[in-house]
Design an enzyme around this catalytic site. Structure first.
Site, short mmCIF file in Angstrom:
data_model
loop_
_atom_site.label_atom_id
_atom_site.label_comp_id
_atom_site.label_asym_id
_atom_site.label_seq_id
_atom_site.Cartn_x
_atom_site.Cartn_y
_atom_site.Cartn_z
CG ASP A 86 -7.78 -0.02 3.91
OD1 ASP A 86 -8.56 -0.78 3.53
OD2 ASP A 86 -6.39 -0.26 3.67
CE LYS A 97 -4.02 -2.16 2.09
NZ LYS A 97 -4.75 -2.18 3.35
P1 NAP Z 1 1.68 -4.06 5.67
O1 NAP Z 1 1.71 -2.90 5.43
O2 NAP Z 1 2.38 -5.17 5.34
O3 NAP Z 1 1.83 -4.17 7.53
C1 NAP Z 1 2.02 -5.31 8.18
C2 NAP Z 1 2.24 -4.80 9.74
O4 NAP Z 1 2.24 -6.21 10.32
C3 NAP Z 1 3.34 -4.20 9.92
O5 NAP Z 1 3.51 -3.38 11.18
C4 NAP Z 1 4.47 -5.21 10.39
O6 NAP Z 1 5.59 -4.88 11.16
C5 NAP Z 1 3.67 -6.33 11.12
N1 NAP Z 1 4.06 -7.51 11.40
C6 NAP Z 1 4.11 -8.49 10.30
N2 NAP Z 1 4.63 -9.56 10.62
C7 NAP Z 1 4.95 -9.47 12.11
C8 NAP Z 1 5.20 -10.32 12.84
N3 NAP Z 1 5.67 -11.67 12.80
N4 NAP Z 1 5.26 -9.93 14.16
C9 NAP Z 1 5.11 -8.57 14.62
N5 NAP Z 1 4.49 -7.74 13.64
C10 NAP Z 1 4.48 -8.02 12.30
O7 NAP Z 1 0.43 -4.65 5.82
P2 NAP Z 1 -1.06 -3.95 5.86
O8 NAP Z 1 -1.74 -3.61 4.50
O9 NAP Z 1 -0.98 -2.97 6.85
O10 NAP Z 1 -2.06 -5.15 6.39
C11 NAP Z 1 -2.09 -5.63 7.84
C12 NAP Z 1 -3.00 -6.50 8.27
O11 NAP Z 1 -4.49 -5.90 7.91
C13 NAP Z 1 -3.27 -7.71 7.24
O12 NAP Z 1 -3.57 -8.94 7.96
C14 NAP Z 1 -4.50 -7.52 6.21
O13 NAP Z 1 -5.02 -8.63 5.86
C15 NAP Z 1 -5.37 -6.71 7.21
N6 NAP Z 1 -6.27 -5.54 6.69
C16 NAP Z 1 -7.48 -5.72 6.61
C17 NAP Z 1 -8.40 -5.03 6.29
C18 NAP Z 1 -9.92 -5.28 6.26
O14 NAP Z 1 -10.52 -4.71 5.19
N7 NAP Z 1 -10.38 -5.93 7.33
C19 NAP Z 1 -7.99 -4.14 5.35
C20 NAP Z 1 -6.62 -3.59 5.39
C21 NAP Z 1 -5.76 -4.50 5.71
P3 NAP Z 1 6.83 -4.27 10.58
O15 NAP Z 1 6.67 -2.94 10.37
O16 NAP Z 1 7.79 -4.71 11.80
O17 NAP Z 1 7.41 -5.17 9.43
#
Ligand code: NAP
Length: 294
Positions: free
Chosen positions: A117, A81
């Site tokens: 979002d 994103k």
């Molecule tokens: P992203 O930009 O890749 O961010 C991922 C986040 O998770 C970062 O803060 C990352 O930390 C953290 N993370 C990943 N693996 C980890 C681990 N093993 N331990 C601790 N922290 C960890 O992804 P995103 O787009 O923000 O999406 C994040 C989540 O929200 C996903 O599960 C997605 O499916 C969900 N989501 C849902 C909706 C909905 O409509 N319900 C909408 C958007 C997103 P670091 O910065 O340290 O890497």
């Protein structure tokens, strides 16, 4: 042509508009089943497909959209994103403010980046939990693309204090500085072992998980559940599995627990309206998703 997958039949012609979901991974996403249901319900000759692409391949993938005559629109999911923000040609006011793009709209060969979002999240909070952020303290786990939208929308909706906790502390601090600077709302960024976390979690009325911890069936909760205060609302953006370890533990401790299905639905409905100019059937979208994860 007619394809059958999960619970919906897809009907489209060779002139169909193509809608795309960019991510890595993408296999967990319910956006394809949900958006295809909306296209079918609206009678639009179109098809929504997942496109798994690594970060290094995203610029070329976006470039190919500019020359694609039958491009209908796209979504962007983990982890692209923030990169997508830099790759589009223009931005909506909200995407520009948030610094992340989850929706791409075709505008005469140019790509408009939007972010639905935050609005989807706020609508889910209000309609499913009767929760208004005004005057509330919130703790947010994660500092990625979704966290940016969630933090910004909570601050804009009147939350008084945001605590952002992230594995990579620099990312949490940078997001907190961004929220503070752009909205004037007090925000602090902490690492996962910071000693201030227990008090911050106990004092807040809303805890939000925006990390991807919980997507795996054996993932632990992203925080120690013993810190959760009974009565607080715990919101996990993850919608598959429908109940994460965090939500299970939150319920055991007397919290209200809500998964990300409503946010998925509402952000998707907003994206559909931007692509097509039509209001989608939210009922068809919800039913398609529930059929798959039930
Ligand atoms: P992203 O930009 O890749 O961010 C991922 C986040 O998770 C970062 O803060 C990352 O930390 C953290 N993370 C990943 N693996 C980890 C681990 N093993 N331990 C601790 N922290 C960890 O992804 P995103 O787009 O923000 O999406 C994040 C989540 O929200 C996903 O599960 C997605 O499916 C969900 N989501 C849902 C909706 C909905 O409509 N319900 C909408 C958007 C997103 P670091 O910065 O340290 O890497």
């Amino acid at each position: 042509m007619c394809l059958r997958r999960d619970s919906i039949s897809l009907r489209f012609t060779a002139a169909a508009k193509v809608f795309i979901l960019f991510g890595d991974p993408v296999a967990h996403s319910l956006s394809p089943v949900m958006q295809n249901a909306a296209l079918q319900a609206a009678g639009i000759d179109g098809l929504y497909i997942p496109w798994r692409v690594q970060s290094a391949g995203l610029p070329a993938a976006f470039e190919s959209l500019r020359g694609m005559e039958n491009f209908g629109g796209a979504n962007v999911t983990i982890p692209h994103k923030e990169q997508a923000f830099a790759l589009v040609d223009t931005l909506t006011k909200e995407a520009a403010a948030v610094g992340a793009v989850n929706t791409i709209v075709a505008r005469g060969g140019r790509l408009l980046g939007a972010n639905t979002d935050g609005q989807g999240f706020l609508r889910s909070l209000q309609e499913e939990a009767d929760f208004l952020p005004c005057g509330k303290r919130v703790v947010i786990f994660g500092a990625g693309g979704a966290a940016r939208a969630v933090s910004f929308s909570l601050a804009e909706a009147g939350a008084v204090e945001l605590t952002i906790v992230n594995r990579t502390v620099e990312r949490a601090q940078s997001l907190a500085e961004f929220v503070d600077r752009e909205t004037g709302v007090s925000a602090i960024g902490l690492g996962p072992d910071d000693p201030h976390i227990p008090a911050r979690v106990r004092d807040c009325t809303l805890v939000v998980n925006t990390t991807s911890v919980g997507l795996g069936p054996s993932d632990p909760p992203p925080i120690d559940p013993a810190l959760l205060r009974p009565g607080a609302l715990v919101y996990d953006l993850i919608y598959r599995p429908r109940e994460t370890a965090l939500l299970r533990e939150a319920e055991k401790r007397g919290c209200r627990a809500l998964g990300g299905l409503g946010m998925l639905l509402y952000q998707g409905a907003l994206a559909f309206a931007l692509w097509t100019g039509q209001t989608p059937s939210e009922e068809a979208m919800r039913q398609a998703v529930v059929d798959v994860i039930a």
